[in-house]
Each structure stands twice: as C-alpha cells, then as structure tokens.
Write a protein that holds these residues in place. Structure first.
Motif, PDB file in Angstrom:
ATOM      1  N   LYS A  15       0.817  -1.229   0.000  1.00 22.73           N
ATOM      2  CA  LYS A  15       0.000   0.000   0.000  1.00 22.73           C
ATOM      3  C   LYS A  15       0.842   1.267   0.000  1.00 22.73           C
ATOM      4  N   TYR A  16       1.966   1.283   0.679  1.00 18.52           N
ATOM      5  CA  TYR A  16       2.783   2.510   0.657  1.00 18.52           C
ATOM      6  C   TYR A  16       4.274   2.194   0.624  1.00 18.52           C
ATOM      7  N   GLY A  17       4.706   1.554  -0.438  1.00 18.75           N
ATOM      8  CA  GLY A  17       6.133   1.273  -0.596  1.00 18.75           C
ATOM      9  C   GLY A  17       6.615   0.165   0.323  1.00 18.75           C
ATOM     10  N   ASN A  18       7.914   0.154   0.564  1.00 17.57           N
ATOM     11  CA  ASN A  18       8.486  -0.893   1.406  1.00 17.57           C
ATOM     12  C   ASN A  18       8.320  -0.595   2.885  1.00 17.57           C
ATOM     13  N   GLY A  19       8.430  -1.624   3.674  1.00 21.68           N
ATOM     14  CA  GLY A  19       8.450  -1.462   5.122  1.00 21.68           C
ATOM     15  C   GLY A  19       9.320  -2.558   5.710  1.00 21.68           C
ATOM     16  N   PHE A  20       9.564  -2.473   7.005  1.00 22.00           N
ATOM     17  CA  PHE A  20      10.312  -3.532   7.670  1.00 22.00           C
ATOM     18  C   PHE A  20       9.361  -4.414   8.463  1.00 22.00           C
ATOM     19  N   TYR A  21       9.627  -5.711   8.404  1.00 24.77           N
ATOM     20  CA  TYR A  21       8.798  -6.694   9.099  1.00 24.77           C
ATOM     21  C   TYR A  21       9.663  -7.507  10.053  1.00 24.77           C
ATOM     22  N   ALA A  22       9.088  -7.896  11.171  1.00 22.04           N
ATOM     23  CA  ALA A  22       9.825  -8.734  12.126  1.00 22.04           C
ATOM     24  C   ALA A  22      10.123 -10.071  11.479  1.00 22.04           C
ATOM     25  N   ASP A  23      11.366 -10.511  11.556  1.00 25.66           N
ATOM     26  CA  ASP A  23      11.734 -11.802  10.982  1.00 25.66           C
ATOM     27  C   ASP A  23      11.953 -12.841  12.089  1.00 25.66           C
ATOM     28  N   GLU A  24      11.544 -12.461  13.279  1.00 27.85           N
ATOM     29  CA  GLU A  24      11.544 -13.367  14.441  1.00 27.85           C
ATOM     30  C   GLU A  24      10.617 -12.728  15.476  1.00 27.85           C
ATOM     31  N   ASP A  25      10.186 -13.488  16.445  1.00 27.46           N
ATOM     32  CA  ASP A  25       9.362 -12.911  17.512  1.00 27.46           C
ATOM     33  C   ASP A  25      10.215 -11.940  18.321  1.00 27.46           C
ATOM     34  N   ILE A  26       9.627 -10.811  18.683  1.00 27.13           N
ATOM     35  CA  ILE A  26      10.370  -9.781  19.422  1.00 27.13           C
ATOM     36  C   ILE A  26       9.653  -9.508  20.739  1.00 27.13           C
ATOM     37  N   LYS A  27      10.402  -9.485  21.807  1.00 30.21           N
ATOM     38  CA  LYS A  27       9.819  -9.203  23.133  1.00 30.21           C
ATOM     39  C   LYS A  27       9.610  -7.707  23.326  1.00 30.21           C
ATOM     40  N   LYS A  28       8.597  -7.385  24.097  1.00 29.73           N
ATOM     41  CA  LYS A  28       8.326  -5.999  24.487  1.00 29.73           C
ATOM     42  C   LYS A  28       9.575  -5.380  25.112  1.00 29.73           C
ATOM     43  N   GLY A  29       9.840  -4.117  24.763  1.00 30.90           N
ATOM     44  CA  GLY A  29      10.970  -3.410  25.377  1.00 30.90           C
ATOM     45  C   GLY A  29      12.310  -3.636  24.697  1.00 30.90           C
ATOM     46  N   THR A  30      12.303  -4.290  23.533  1.00 30.13           N
ATOM     47  CA  THR A  30      13.554  -4.572  22.812  1.00 30.13           C
ATOM     48  C   THR A  30      13.944  -3.383  21.926  1.00 30.13           C
ATOM     49  N   ILE A  31      15.226  -3.057  21.931  1.00 31.17           N
ATOM     50  CA  ILE A  31      15.682  -2.007  21.004  1.00 31.17           C
ATOM     51  C   ILE A  31      15.684  -2.587  19.590  1.00 31.17           C
ATOM     52  N   ILE A  32      14.983  -1.897  18.685  1.00 32.01           N
ATOM     53  CA  ILE A  32      14.805  -2.412  17.324  1.00 32.01           C
ATOM     54  C   ILE A  32      15.777  -1.738  16.357  1.00 32.01           C
ATOM     55  N   HIS A  33      15.958  -0.422  16.541  1.00 35.10           N
ATOM     56  CA  HIS A  33      16.742   0.322  15.551  1.00 35.10           C
ATOM     57  C   HIS A  33      17.138   1.680  16.124  1.00 35.10           C
ATOM     58  N   MET A  34      18.292   2.185  15.683  1.00 36.41           N
ATOM     59  CA  MET A  34      18.671   3.561  15.988  1.00 36.41           C
ATOM     60  C   MET A  34      18.532   4.369  14.708  1.00 36.41           C
ATOM     61  N   PHE A  35      17.752   5.431  14.766  1.00 38.03           N
ATOM     62  CA  PHE A  35      17.593   6.281  13.576  1.00 38.03           C
ATOM     63  C   PHE A  35      18.865   7.089  13.354  1.00 38.03           C
ATOM     64  N   THR A  36      19.425   6.933  12.173  1.00 40.18           N
ATOM     65  CA  THR A  36      20.691   7.602  11.882  1.00 40.18           C
ATOM     66  C   THR A  36      20.646   8.292  10.526  1.00 40.18           C
ATOM     67  N   GLY A  37      21.567   9.184  10.342  1.00 36.73           N
ATOM     68  CA  GLY A  37      21.674   9.933   9.094  1.00 36.73           C
ATOM     69  C   GLY A  37      22.382  11.227   9.389  1.00 36.73           C
ATOM     70  N   LYS A  38      22.544  12.045   8.365  1.00 38.88           N
ATOM     71  CA  LYS A  38      23.237  13.312   8.537  1.00 38.88           C
ATOM     72  C   LYS A  38      22.350  14.297   9.310  1.00 38.88           C
ATOM     73  N   ARG A  39      22.944  14.964  10.301  1.00 45.17           N
ATOM     74  CA  ARG A  39      22.172  15.958  11.053  1.00 45.17           C
ATOM     75  C   ARG A  39      22.035  17.242  10.257  1.00 45.17           C
ATOM     76  N   MET A  40      20.878  17.881  10.368  1.00 47.56           N
ATOM     77  CA  MET A  40      20.698  19.170   9.688  1.00 47.56           C
ATOM     78  C   MET A  40      19.754  20.040  10.514  1.00 47.56           C
ATOM     79  N   ASP A  41      19.857  21.374  10.315  1.00 46.60           N
ATOM     80  CA  ASP A  41      18.914  22.243  11.005  1.00 46.60           C
ATOM     81  C   ASP A  41      17.752  22.556  10.059  1.00 46.60           C
TER      82      ASP A  41
END
Ligand SMILES: [Zn+2]
Length: 184
Positions: A15-41
């Motif tokens: 429906k709206y391009g690609n997305g990420f899907y869990a490829d294993e069961d994930i427990k509540k409170g798990t760190i999934i990803h850190m958003f990264t990229g170039k900083r800008m104002d």
C-alpha cells in the motif's frame, strides 16, 4: 549478544512502498533500531526540500532545531496510528509490546514532530487511524498518556511537551520563517 537488534525483513507493504517486518518474535521493550543519518537544522531541511533533494515527510526530528536526513534503512520504517514501536532518548526505536514474526514494524510519526503546519495523509487503516497526521498536538490525550507511560518520547519532545502543557510554547520564529519559504 545482549545488544543485538532483532532480525527484520524489508518488503513491500502493498500500500505505501516498502516497510520492515519482524523476521523473528520480538519481546516488548527490545531495542529495534537507531535512527541515523546526517544531522541538519531547519534551514538546511527547507533548502533540501526546495531543491527536491528531500521529501518533506522524510526528515526525522531529534531536537528543537535538529533533524536527521534519514539514511535508506531508517526511512523505510512506516507510520501507524496504532504502532508496535515507540521512540525514546535520541532516535532509539523500541518495541511497545511483544511483536510476532511477520508483523510490520511501525512507529507514530507524530511523536517526533514539534508543533508545525506539517500534515500527511495516513493509510495505516488501524482502528484508531487519525486519517490526517499532524504534529505532536494531533495525538489524542489518551494516546499521548499511554506513550508517556511507556517512555516512548524522545528527550527533546519531553521538554517540549512541558512547555506546551504549561502554555509557554510558541512556534520558534526561525521555524516560521523557514516554513514560509517552503515551496510546496
Ligand atoms: Zn493511521
């Protein structure tokens, strides 16, 4: 192994391009990803959008004046009005509940957006879909309270909400000027 993030799979949402899907069961409170990229104002952000190098829906806010020009992986995560993940600290995405293998990983875009004119149509189709997404003020009090309970707010947003709730928040002048110069 403690700090290993869970396995995810990138695929089309249909429906709206690609997305990420869990490829294993994930427990509540798990760190999934850190958003990264170039900083800008906000000025750089507007310049990029005006020169078509950036879509206005893509920058990710991590501070009152600071955004990240998200890398390819980070910008693949989609929004949901009933998300299974939240964002805390500075761009740290974690699971708000147990996630089953095969579920799409989502977070609430509005939680990262300081008061502004930004709007985006939502196609998430969840029961509580807001249809039109806006800034943090567009999140219902009930939902915001539940995000707060989970600690699902970035550091800067916690500070900002205190200003908003005490009635002391004004959209900063630099932001108004920058947004007025947007050519969209
Ligand atoms: Zn929605």
């Amino acid at each position: 192994m403690k700090n290993k993030t869970p396995k995810l799979k990138k695929k089309s949402t249909g429906k709206y391009g690609n997305g990420f899907y869990a490829d294993e069961d994930i427990k509540k409170g798990t760190i999934i990803h850190m958003f990264t990229g170039k900083r800008m104002d906000v000025k750089e952000l507007v310049q990029k959008v005006n020169s078509n190098k950036e879509n206005i829906d893509d920058p990710f806010q991590i501070g009152k004046r600071t955004y990240i020009d998200l890398d390819e992986v980070s910008r693949t995560f989609n929004h949901s009005c009933d998300p299974n993940c939240g964002i805390r600290k500075v761009g740290e995405m974690f699971s708000l509940r147990d996630i089953k293998k095969g579920e799409e990983i989502t977070y609430d875009y509005s939680l990262t957006i300081a008061p502004t004119e930004w709007k985006m149509k939502c196609l998430c189709k969840s029961k509580n879909c807001r249809k039109i997404l806006g800034d943090i003020n567009s999140v219902s009090k009930k939902q915001l309270d539940s995000y707060k309970k989970f600690g699902a707010l970035q550091n800067y947003m916690k500070k900002l909400l205190k200003e908003i709730e005490s009635g002391n928040y004004k959209v900063p002048k630099y932001e108004i000027e920058a947004l007025n110069s947007l050519k969209i």
